[in-house]
Each structure stands twice: as structure tokens, then as C-alpha cells.
Design a protein around this motif. Structure first.
Motif, PDB file in Angstrom:
ATOM      1  N   ALA A  48       4.384  -3.104  -3.653  1.00  0.00           N
ATOM      2  CA  ALA A  48       3.399  -3.415  -4.695  1.00  0.00           C
ATOM      3  C   ALA A  48       2.103  -3.948  -4.100  1.00  0.00           C
ATOM      4  CB  ALA A  48       3.992  -4.419  -5.684  1.00  0.00           C
ATOM      5  N   GLN A  49       2.209  -4.849  -3.129  1.00  0.00           N
ATOM      6  CA  GLN A  49       0.994  -5.399  -2.511  1.00  0.00           C
ATOM      7  C   GLN A  49       0.189  -4.322  -1.798  1.00  0.00           C
ATOM      8  OE1 GLN A  49      -0.412  -8.510  -2.945  1.00  0.00           O
ATOM      9  NE2 GLN A  49       1.156  -8.406  -4.536  1.00  0.00           N
ATOM     10  N   GLN A  50       0.864  -3.426  -1.110  1.00  0.00           N
ATOM     11  CA  GLN A  50       0.150  -2.341  -0.438  1.00  0.00           C
ATOM     12  C   GLN A  50      -0.485  -1.390  -1.449  1.00  0.00           C
ATOM     13  OE1 GLN A  50       1.925  -0.361   2.903  1.00  0.00           O
ATOM     14  NE2 GLN A  50       3.076  -2.187   3.502  1.00  0.00           N
ATOM     15  N   MET A  51       0.165  -1.191  -2.571  1.00  0.00           N
ATOM     16  CA  MET A  51      -0.366  -0.291  -3.592  1.00  0.00           C
ATOM     17  C   MET A  51      -1.626  -0.843  -4.245  1.00  0.00           C
ATOM     18  SD  MET A  51       1.212   2.570  -3.697  1.00  0.00           S
ATOM     19  CE  MET A  51       1.022   3.272  -5.335  1.00  0.00           C
ATOM     20  N   LEU A  52      -1.835  -2.149  -4.187  1.00  0.00           N
ATOM     21  CA  LEU A  52      -3.080  -2.713  -4.712  1.00  0.00           C
ATOM     22  C   LEU A  52      -4.286  -2.153  -3.955  1.00  0.00           C
ATOM     23  CD1 LEU A  52      -2.086  -6.422  -5.343  1.00  0.00           C
ATOM     24  CD2 LEU A  52      -2.374  -4.582  -7.036  1.00  0.00           C
ATOM     25  N   LYS A  53      -4.130  -1.889  -2.666  1.00  0.00           N
ATOM     26  CA  LYS A  53      -5.203  -1.276  -1.878  1.00  0.00           C
ATOM     27  C   LYS A  53      -5.467   0.151  -2.343  1.00  0.00           C
ATOM     28  CE  LYS A  53      -4.149  -4.067   2.167  1.00  0.00           C
ATOM     29  NZ  LYS A  53      -3.669  -4.091   3.536  1.00  0.00           N
ATOM     30  N   VAL A  54      -4.416   0.838  -2.727  1.00  0.00           N
ATOM     31  CA  VAL A  54      -4.549   2.214  -3.215  1.00  0.00           C
ATOM     32  C   VAL A  54      -5.292   2.213  -4.551  1.00  0.00           C
ATOM     33  CG1 VAL A  54      -3.268   4.281  -3.872  1.00  0.00           C
ATOM     34  CG2 VAL A  54      -2.444   2.871  -1.984  1.00  0.00           C
ATOM     35  N   ALA A  55      -4.961   1.282  -5.408  1.00  0.00           N
ATOM     36  CA  ALA A  55      -5.659   1.165  -6.685  1.00  0.00           C
ATOM     37  C   ALA A  55      -7.126   0.814  -6.456  1.00  0.00           C
ATOM     38  CB  ALA A  55      -4.982   0.112  -7.559  1.00  0.00           C
ATOM     39  N   ALA A  56      -7.389  -0.087  -5.531  1.00  0.00           N
ATOM     40  CA  ALA A  56      -8.772  -0.476  -5.231  1.00  0.00           C
ATOM     41  C   ALA A  56      -9.568   0.701  -4.675  1.00  0.00           C
ATOM     42  CB  ALA A  56      -8.785  -1.649  -4.252  1.00  0.00           C
ATOM     43  N   ALA A  57      -8.900   1.630  -4.018  1.00  0.00           N
ATOM     44  CA  ALA A  57      -9.570   2.815  -3.459  1.00  0.00           C
ATOM     45  C   ALA A  57      -9.891   3.847  -4.539  1.00  0.00           C
ATOM     46  CB  ALA A  57      -8.717   3.436  -2.366  1.00  0.00           C
ATOM     47  N   GLY A  58      -9.312   3.681  -5.731  1.00  0.00           N
ATOM     48  CA  GLY A  58      -9.659   4.579  -6.819  1.00  0.00           C
ATOM     49  C   GLY A  58      -8.521   5.296  -7.511  1.00  0.00           C
ATOM     50  N   ALA A  59      -7.297   5.100  -7.065  1.00  0.00           N
ATOM     51  CA  ALA A  59      -6.171   5.757  -7.744  1.00  0.00           C
ATOM     52  C   ALA A  59      -5.907   5.069  -9.079  1.00  0.00           C
ATOM     53  CB  ALA A  59      -4.924   5.714  -6.880  1.00  0.00           C
ATOM     54  N   THR A  60      -5.722   5.871 -10.110  1.00  0.00           N
ATOM     55  CA  THR A  60      -5.433   5.316 -11.429  1.00  0.00           C
ATOM     56  C   THR A  60      -4.042   5.698 -11.920  1.00  0.00           C
ATOM     57  OG1 THR A  60      -6.528   7.192 -12.482  1.00  0.00           O
ATOM     58  CG2 THR A  60      -7.845   5.207 -12.125  1.00  0.00           C
ATOM     59  N   LEU A  61      -3.427   6.660 -11.281  1.00  0.00           N
ATOM     60  CA  LEU A  61      -2.061   7.064 -11.600  1.00  0.00           C
ATOM     61  C   LEU A  61      -1.204   6.684 -10.402  1.00  0.00           C
ATOM     62  CD1 LEU A  61      -3.045  10.607 -12.888  1.00  0.00           C
ATOM     63  CD2 LEU A  61      -2.447   8.638 -14.306  1.00  0.00           C
ATOM     64  N   LEU A  62      -0.410   5.644 -10.549  1.00  0.00           N
ATOM     65  CA  LEU A  62       0.345   5.093  -9.422  1.00  0.00           C
ATOM     66  C   LEU A  62       1.837   5.159  -9.692  1.00  0.00           C
ATOM     67  CD1 LEU A  62      -1.871   1.940  -8.927  1.00  0.00           C
ATOM     68  CD2 LEU A  62      -1.900   4.004  -7.540  1.00  0.00           C
ATOM     69  N   GLY A  63       2.577   5.487  -8.658  1.00  0.00           N
ATOM     70  CA  GLY A  63       4.025   5.540  -8.774  1.00  0.00           C
ATOM     71  C   GLY A  63       4.644   5.507  -7.394  1.00  0.00           C
ATOM     72  N   GLY A  64       5.844   6.015  -7.277  1.00  0.00           N
ATOM     73  CA  GLY A  64       6.524   6.010  -6.000  1.00  0.00           C
ATOM     74  C   GLY A  64       7.357   7.257  -5.829  1.00  0.00           C
ATOM     75  N   CYS A  65       7.669   7.566  -4.584  1.00  0.00           N
ATOM     76  CA  CYS A  65       8.486   8.731  -4.265  1.00  0.00           C
ATOM     77  C   CYS A  65       9.739   8.233  -3.539  1.00  0.00           C
ATOM     78  CB  CYS A  65       7.662   9.728  -3.444  1.00  0.00           C
ATOM     79  SG  CYS A  65       8.351  11.410  -3.473  1.00  0.00           S
ATOM     80  N   CYS A  66      10.095   8.874  -2.470  1.00  0.00           N
ATOM     81  CA  CYS A  66      11.351   8.607  -1.773  1.00  0.00           C
ATOM     82  C   CYS A  66      11.526   7.128  -1.437  1.00  0.00           C
ATOM     83  CB  CYS A  66      11.422   9.430  -0.492  1.00  0.00           C
ATOM     84  SG  CYS A  66      11.341  11.200  -0.774  1.00  0.00           S
ATOM     85  N   GLY A  67      12.710   6.629  -1.718  1.00  0.00           N
ATOM     86  CA  GLY A  67      13.056   5.257  -1.386  1.00  0.00           C
ATOM     87  C   GLY A  67      12.609   4.231  -2.402  1.00  0.00           C
ATOM     88  N   THR A  68      11.743   4.622  -3.335  1.00  0.00           N
ATOM     89  CA  THR A  68      11.354   3.654  -4.355  1.00  0.00           C
ATOM     90  C   THR A  68      12.438   3.581  -5.414  1.00  0.00           C
ATOM     91  OG1 THR A  68      10.062   5.284  -5.601  1.00  0.00           O
ATOM     92  CG2 THR A  68       8.870   3.946  -3.998  1.00  0.00           C
ATOM     93  N   THR A  69      12.538   2.430  -6.014  1.00  0.00           N
ATOM     94  CA  THR A  69      13.551   2.158  -7.032  1.00  0.00           C
ATOM     95  C   THR A  69      12.845   1.607  -8.275  1.00  0.00           C
ATOM     96  OG1 THR A  69      13.848  -0.136  -6.367  1.00  0.00           O
ATOM     97  CG2 THR A  69      15.196   1.519  -5.201  1.00  0.00           C
ATOM     98  N   PRO A  70      13.570   1.418  -9.346  1.00  0.00           N
ATOM     99  CA  PRO A  70      12.953   0.761 -10.500  1.00  0.00           C
ATOM    100  C   PRO A  70      12.349  -0.605 -10.137  1.00  0.00           C
ATOM    101  CG  PRO A  70      14.966   1.832 -11.190  1.00  0.00           C
ATOM    102  CD  PRO A  70      14.903   1.934  -9.669  1.00  0.00           C
ATOM    103  N   ALA A  71      12.927  -1.292  -9.166  1.00  0.00           N
ATOM    104  CA  ALA A  71      12.378  -2.585  -8.737  1.00  0.00           C
ATOM    105  C   ALA A  71      11.004  -2.419  -8.096  1.00  0.00           C
ATOM    106  CB  ALA A  71      13.334  -3.264  -7.761  1.00  0.00           C
ATOM    107  N   HIS A  72      10.794  -1.354  -7.336  1.00  0.00           N
ATOM    108  CA  HIS A  72       9.490  -1.096  -6.736  1.00  0.00           C
ATOM    109  C   HIS A  72       8.436  -0.863  -7.819  1.00  0.00           C
ATOM    110  CE1 HIS A  72      12.000  -0.297  -3.199  1.00  0.00           C
ATOM    111  NE2 HIS A  72      10.911  -0.506  -2.473  1.00  0.00           N
ATOM    112  N   ILE A  73       8.794  -0.077  -8.813  1.00  0.00           N
ATOM    113  CA  ILE A  73       7.851   0.237  -9.885  1.00  0.00           C
ATOM    114  C   ILE A  73       7.584  -1.006 -10.737  1.00  0.00           C
ATOM    115  CG2 ILE A  73       7.389   1.728 -11.862  1.00  0.00           C
ATOM    116  CD1 ILE A  73       7.405   3.066  -8.964  1.00  0.00           C
TER     117      ILE A  73
END
Length: 102
Positions: free
Chosen positions: A65-90
Motif C-alpha cells: 500500500a505504501q509503495q502504491m501511494l507513489k504510483v497514485a502520485a505519478a498519476g494512476a487512478t485505477l489501482l489494484g494488484g496482480c500476482c501475490g496480492t490478497t484481499p489484505a493487500h487491496i
């Protein structure tokens, strides 16, 4: 991203691969410079690691989640997860993006 926009795409983005979520920020920033479409990022829960014949992803939900904040700051508005992510990650991502939302 620019070509996808020219071809009529509704959004562009990146998912999966061997990048850490924070490394997707550069990918998204480059896409942001190239087009005006909504940007999607769905990285793995860390870099894949093979152990005993199985693939593992070691990034804990809070770190993801903390790393994804950088992705959001870069301009991503649709955020999620792929391999290895769980409901807890989301859930952690959702909480990090809207810390005041009960």
C-alpha cells in the motif's frame, strides 16, 4: 500509451511483471507524459521468487500500500494488484488512499 489513446482506448496501464510497486511510478509517469487517458496499475506483491518449485511474493500488505501511494502520485487512478496480492493487500491500499474514510 499514446498509440493506444490514438486507437481509441479508454484507459492504459501496466500489471504483473518483475517490478516492485514503487517502480511502477516511473512507468505511470511516462504514460502520463504520453497521453491523457485514465491510467491503471496492478503490480504484483513484490518481485516473484522461486522457492521449492513454487513462486512466492514477499511484499506485505502495508508495504504494498505504501509503495502504491507513489504510483497514485505519478498519476494512476485505477489501482489494484496482480500476482501475490490478497484481499489484505487491496484493503491496505484502500485505507492508504483514503485514511480518513471510516
Amino acid at each position: 500509451a499514446a498509440r493506444a489513446e490514438e486507437a481509441g482506448a479508454d484507459a492504459v496501464g501496466a500489471n504483473c511483471g518483475e517490478l516492485l510497486p514503487a517502480e511502477y511510478a516511473l512507468v505511470i509517469a511516462n504514460m502520463r507524459e504520453s497521453c491523457g487517458l485514465p491510467l491503471l496499475a496492478q503490480p504484483n506483491a513484490g518481485k516473484p521468487r522461486l522457492s521449492a518449485g513454487e513462486v512466492h511474493y514477499d511484499l506485505e500488505a502495508a508495504d504494498f500500500a505504501q509503495q502504491m501511494l507513489k504510483v497514485a502520485a505519478a498519476g494512476a487512478t485505477l489501482l489494484g494488484g496482480c500476482c501475490g496480492t490478497t484481499p489484505a493487500h487491496i484493503a491496505a491500499l484502500k485505507a492508504a488512499l483514503a485514511p480518513d474514510a471510516g
